[in-house]
Design a protein around this motif. Structure first.
Motif, PDB file in Angstrom:
ATOM      1  N   ASP A   1       0.948  -1.197   0.046  1.00  0.00           N
ATOM      2  CA  ASP A   1       0.426  -0.154  -0.176  1.00  0.00           C
ATOM      3  C   ASP A   1       0.831   1.250   0.267  1.00  0.00           C
ATOM      4  O   ASP A   1       1.987   1.497   0.061  1.00  0.00           O
ATOM      5  N   GLU A   2       0.409   2.594  -0.235  1.00  0.00           N
ATOM      6  CA  GLU A   2       1.402   3.400  -0.108  1.00  0.00           C
ATOM      7  C   GLU A   2       1.931   3.610   0.951  1.00  0.00           C
ATOM      8  O   GLU A   2       3.267   4.649   0.618  1.00  0.00           O
ATOM      9  N   GLU A   3       1.653   4.129   2.019  1.00  0.00           N
ATOM     10  CA  GLU A   3       2.443   3.939   3.649  1.00  0.00           C
ATOM     11  C   GLU A   3       3.854   2.923   3.727  1.00  0.00           C
ATOM     12  O   GLU A   3       4.808   3.755   3.500  1.00  0.00           O
ATOM     13  N   GLU A   4       3.383   1.737   3.129  1.00  0.00           N
ATOM     14  CA  GLU A   4       4.151   0.754   2.545  1.00  0.00           C
ATOM     15  C   GLU A   4       5.613   1.193   1.226  1.00  0.00           C
ATOM     16  O   GLU A   4       6.282   1.076   1.925  1.00  0.00           O
ATOM     17  N   LYS A   5       5.075   1.437   0.867  1.00  0.00           N
ATOM     18  CA  LYS A   5       6.461   2.432  -0.415  1.00  0.00           C
ATOM     19  C   LYS A   5       6.852   3.727   0.749  1.00  0.00           C
ATOM     20  O   LYS A   5       8.103   3.494  -0.388  1.00  0.00           O
ATOM     21  N   GLU A   6       6.274   4.564   1.000  1.00  0.00           N
ATOM     22  CA  GLU A   6       6.754   5.128   1.541  1.00  0.00           C
ATOM     23  C   GLU A   6       7.589   4.496   2.255  1.00  0.00           C
ATOM     24  O   GLU A   6       9.207   5.839   2.448  1.00  0.00           O
ATOM     25  N   LEU A   7       7.242   4.021   3.024  1.00  0.00           N
ATOM     26  CA  LEU A   7       8.482   3.778   4.161  1.00  0.00           C
ATOM     27  C   LEU A   7       9.694   3.040   3.368  1.00  0.00           C
ATOM     28  O   LEU A   7      11.000   4.254   4.317  1.00  0.00           O
ATOM     29  N   LEU A   8       9.821   2.370   2.308  1.00  0.00           N
ATOM     30  CA  LEU A   8      10.488   1.934   1.737  1.00  0.00           C
ATOM     31  C   LEU A   8      11.659   2.388   0.575  1.00  0.00           C
ATOM     32  O   LEU A   8      12.790   3.120   1.176  1.00  0.00           O
ATOM     33  N   ASP A   9      11.037   3.730   0.532  1.00  0.00           N
ATOM     34  CA  ASP A   9      11.314   5.004   0.069  1.00  0.00           C
ATOM     35  C   ASP A   9      13.302   5.563   0.866  1.00  0.00           C
ATOM     36  O   ASP A   9      13.777   6.344   0.213  1.00  0.00           O
ATOM     37  N   ARG A  10      11.892   6.086   2.074  1.00  0.00           N
ATOM     38  CA  ARG A  10      12.505   6.585   3.203  1.00  0.00           C
ATOM     39  C   ARG A  10      13.819   5.821   3.495  1.00  0.00           C
ATOM     40  O   ARG A  10      15.214   6.457   3.563  1.00  0.00           O
ATOM     41  N   LYS A  11      13.520   4.528   3.321  1.00  0.00           N
ATOM     42  CA  LYS A  11      14.868   3.574   3.996  1.00  0.00           C
ATOM     43  C   LYS A  11      15.699   3.958   2.366  1.00  0.00           C
ATOM     44  O   LYS A  11      16.876   3.061   2.799  1.00  0.00           O
ATOM     45  N   LEU A  12      15.257   3.187   1.096  1.00  0.00           N
ATOM     46  CA  LEU A  12      16.456   3.567   0.396  1.00  0.00           C
ATOM     47  C   LEU A  12      17.301   4.872   0.070  1.00  0.00           C
ATOM     48  O   LEU A  12      18.621   4.663  -0.145  1.00  0.00           O
ATOM     49  N   LEU A  79      19.988   1.152   9.119  1.00  0.00           N
ATOM     50  CA  LEU A  79      18.273   1.568   9.453  1.00  0.00           C
ATOM     51  C   LEU A  79      18.055   2.399  10.554  1.00  0.00           C
ATOM     52  O   LEU A  79      17.089   2.657  11.757  1.00  0.00           O
ATOM     53  N   ASN A  80      18.704   0.908  11.059  1.00  0.00           N
ATOM     54  CA  ASN A  80      17.729   0.485  12.918  1.00  0.00           C
ATOM     55  C   ASN A  80      18.321   2.179  13.547  1.00  0.00           C
ATOM     56  O   ASN A  80      17.781   2.492  14.559  1.00  0.00           O
ATOM     57  N   LYS A  81      19.462   2.641  12.924  1.00  0.00           N
ATOM     58  CA  LYS A  81      20.222   3.804  14.033  1.00  0.00           C
ATOM     59  C   LYS A  81      19.553   5.005  13.192  1.00  0.00           C
ATOM     60  O   LYS A  81      19.593   6.562  14.057  1.00  0.00           O
ATOM     61  N   GLU A  82      18.888   5.381  11.939  1.00  0.00           N
ATOM     62  CA  GLU A  82      18.094   6.390  11.704  1.00  0.00           C
ATOM     63  C   GLU A  82      16.440   6.225  12.437  1.00  0.00           C
ATOM     64  O   GLU A  82      15.776   4.848  12.627  1.00  0.00           O
ATOM     65  N   LYS A  83      15.625   7.646  12.792  1.00  0.00           N
ATOM     66  CA  LYS A  83      14.060   6.858  12.760  1.00  0.00           C
ATOM     67  C   LYS A  83      13.914   6.870  11.435  1.00  0.00           C
ATOM     68  O   LYS A  83      13.779   8.326  10.323  1.00  0.00           O
ATOM     69  N   LEU A  84      12.657   6.304  11.375  1.00  0.00           N
ATOM     70  CA  LEU A  84      12.279   6.361   9.955  1.00  0.00           C
ATOM     71  C   LEU A  84      10.329   6.749   9.653  1.00  0.00           C
ATOM     72  O   LEU A  84      10.529   6.764   8.981  1.00  0.00           O
ATOM     73  N   GLU A  85      10.632   7.223  10.787  1.00  0.00           N
ATOM     74  CA  GLU A  85       8.399   7.299  11.251  1.00  0.00           C
ATOM     75  C   GLU A  85       8.699   9.169  11.003  1.00  0.00           C
ATOM     76  O   GLU A  85       9.988  10.199  11.275  1.00  0.00           O
TER      77      GLU A  85
END
Length: 85
Positions: A1-12, A79-85
Motif C-alpha cells: 500500500d501507499e504507506e509501505e511504499k513511502e517507508l521503503l522510499d525513506r529506507k532506500l 536503518l536501525n540507527k535512523e528514525k524512519l517515522e
C-alpha cells in the motif's frame, strides 16, 4: 500500500545517503518469471557498489543487479540507527 511504499522510499534514501560507509544490506525483491506470468520473492545480502538512477537499479559489489521497482523491503543496521517515522 501507499504507506509501505513511502517507508521503503525513506529506507532506500537513507541507504543511498550512507553508501560511502559501505553498509551491509539485506534486499527482499521480486524476480519475474521470464516464461510465464508471476515469479518469486527472494532475499540477498550485499554491499552496494552503485545506484544507477538512470536505469533504476542497484548494483552490488558482487555485480548482481536489482531493479528498484522490484524491491519490496530493505534491512540494515544503519536503518536501525535512523528514525524512519
Amino acid at each position: 500500500d501507499e504507506e509501505e511504499k513511502e517507508l521503503l522510499d525513506r529506507k532506500l534514501n537513507i541507504i543511498i545517503e550512507k553508501i560511502e560507509n559501505k553498509p551491509t544490506i539485506k534486499f527482499t525483491y521480486f524476480i519475474p518469471d521470464l516464461k510465464k506470468k508471476g515469479g518469486k520473492y527472494t532475499s540477498i545480502i550485499g554491499i552496494i557498489k552503485k545506484v544507477d538512477l538512470y536505469n533504476k537499479k542497484i548494483i552490488l559489489e558482487d555485480k548482481k543487479e536489482i531493479l528498484l521497482e522490484n524491491i519490496i523491503d530493505v534491512e540494515s543496521d544503519i536503518l536501525n540507527k535512523e528514525k524512519l517515522e
